[in-house]
Design a protein around this motif. Structure first.
Motif, PDB file in Angstrom:
ATOM      1  N   UNK A   1     -80.934  38.575 -16.965  1.00 38.80           N
ATOM      2  CA  UNK A   1     -81.277  39.271 -18.103  1.00 38.80           C
ATOM      3  C   UNK A   1     -80.487  40.770 -18.168  1.00 38.80           C
ATOM      4  N   UNK A   2     -79.672  40.617 -19.236  1.00 40.54           N
ATOM      5  CA  UNK A   2     -78.901  42.162 -19.427  1.00 40.54           C
ATOM      6  C   UNK A   2     -79.688  42.744 -20.750  1.00 40.54           C
ATOM      7  N   UNK A   3     -80.411  43.794 -20.443  1.00 38.44           N
ATOM      8  CA  UNK A   3     -81.088  44.115 -21.702  1.00 38.44           C
ATOM      9  C   UNK A   3     -80.078  45.045 -22.504  1.00 38.44           C
ATOM     10  N   UNK A   4     -80.562  45.213 -23.696  1.00 38.84           N
ATOM     11  CA  UNK A   4     -79.737  45.784 -24.619  1.00 38.84           C
ATOM     12  C   UNK A   4     -79.899  47.419 -24.821  1.00 38.84           C
ATOM     13  N   UNK A   5     -79.111  48.300 -24.823  1.00 40.17           N
ATOM     14  CA  UNK A   5     -79.372  49.674 -24.956  1.00 40.17           C
ATOM     15  C   UNK A   5     -79.228  50.040 -26.237  1.00 40.17           C
ATOM     16  N   UNK A   6     -78.988  49.166 -27.100  1.00 38.03           N
ATOM     17  CA  UNK A   6     -78.373  49.494 -28.765  1.00 38.03           C
ATOM     18  C   UNK A   6     -76.774  49.795 -28.770  1.00 38.03           C
ATOM     19  N   UNK A   7     -76.309  50.143 -27.532  1.00 34.87           N
ATOM     20  CA  UNK A   7     -74.923  50.398 -27.564  1.00 34.87           C
ATOM     21  C   UNK A   7     -74.158  49.769 -26.456  1.00 34.87           C
ATOM     22  N   UNK A   8     -74.819  48.785 -25.711  1.00 38.52           N
ATOM     23  CA  UNK A   8     -74.168  48.014 -24.492  1.00 38.52           C
ATOM     24  C   UNK A   8     -75.357  47.189 -24.056  1.00 38.52           C
ATOM     25  N   UNK A   9     -75.127  46.744 -22.824  1.00 38.13           N
ATOM     26  CA  UNK A   9     -76.167  46.074 -21.897  1.00 38.13           C
ATOM     27  C   UNK A   9     -75.969  46.745 -20.641  1.00 38.13           C
ATOM     28  N   UNK A  10     -77.446  46.846 -20.017  1.00 40.34           N
ATOM     29  CA  UNK A  10     -77.559  47.393 -18.729  1.00 40.34           C
ATOM     30  C   UNK A  10     -77.081  46.134 -17.946  1.00 40.34           C
ATOM     31  N   UNK A  11     -76.826  46.499 -16.711  1.00 38.81           N
ATOM     32  CA  UNK A  11     -76.462  45.268 -15.655  1.00 38.81           C
ATOM     33  C   UNK A  11     -77.553  44.421 -15.272  1.00 38.81           C
ATOM     34  N   UNK A  12     -77.265  43.259 -15.689  1.00 39.19           N
ATOM     35  CA  UNK A  12     -78.335  42.041 -15.297  1.00 39.19           C
ATOM     36  C   UNK A  12     -79.073  42.016 -14.327  1.00 39.19           C
ATOM     37  N   UNK A  13     -80.178  41.524 -14.456  1.00 40.15           N
ATOM     38  CA  UNK A  13     -81.382  41.565 -13.428  1.00 40.15           C
ATOM     39  C   UNK A  13     -82.036  39.978 -13.348  1.00 40.15           C
TER      40      UNK A  13
END
Length: 129
Positions: free
Chosen positions: A44-56
């Protein structure tokens, strides 16, 4: 901007879905992966509302073969958080539907929700809406 390089995963080894798995109101990217060691995983790559964090890695389902898995993401438990749902190809035994509930930081152990004996995997077009 590069957010994941996919080392160890070929493009043909990823199935992508979107859903709000952490209940922050933004759709997150859920990658169903063909694990290099065998089986299926969910990253899962969580949304930051401006992109995605690295997937975990949120799920390691080593007993499920990737080629016979159809992933879906949606709230099937009614708790306003998207869960990880997947169909499996059971060959002559039909199709099964499994649910891994979101804990907002991972997915629970898959639970069998439907045993579709007699429903051929290749004849199913699945969606959650």
């Amino acid at each position: 901007q590069l957010w994941w390089n996919g080392t160890g995963y070929g493009y043909s080894g990823i199935k992508a879905s979107l859903g709000d798995v952490d209940a922050n109101g933004a759709a997150d990217l859920v990658l169903t992966t063909n694990e290099p060691t065998g089986g299926t995983g969910a990253m899962v790559a969580l949304s930051t509302w401006q992109g995605f964090v690295p997937p975990q890695k949120w799920l390691n389902a080593s007993s499920f073969g990737w080629s016979g898995v159809t992933p879906l993401v949606g709230d099937v438990t009614g708790d306003k958080v998207a869960d990880y749902v997947f169909l499996t190809n059971e060959g002559a035994n039909g199709t099964k539907a499994w649910v891994s509930k979101s804990t907002k930081g991972g997915f629970s152990t898959p639970q069998l929700w439907w045993n579709g004996t007699g429903y051929g995997y290749s004849g199913i077009k699945a969606s959650l809406r």
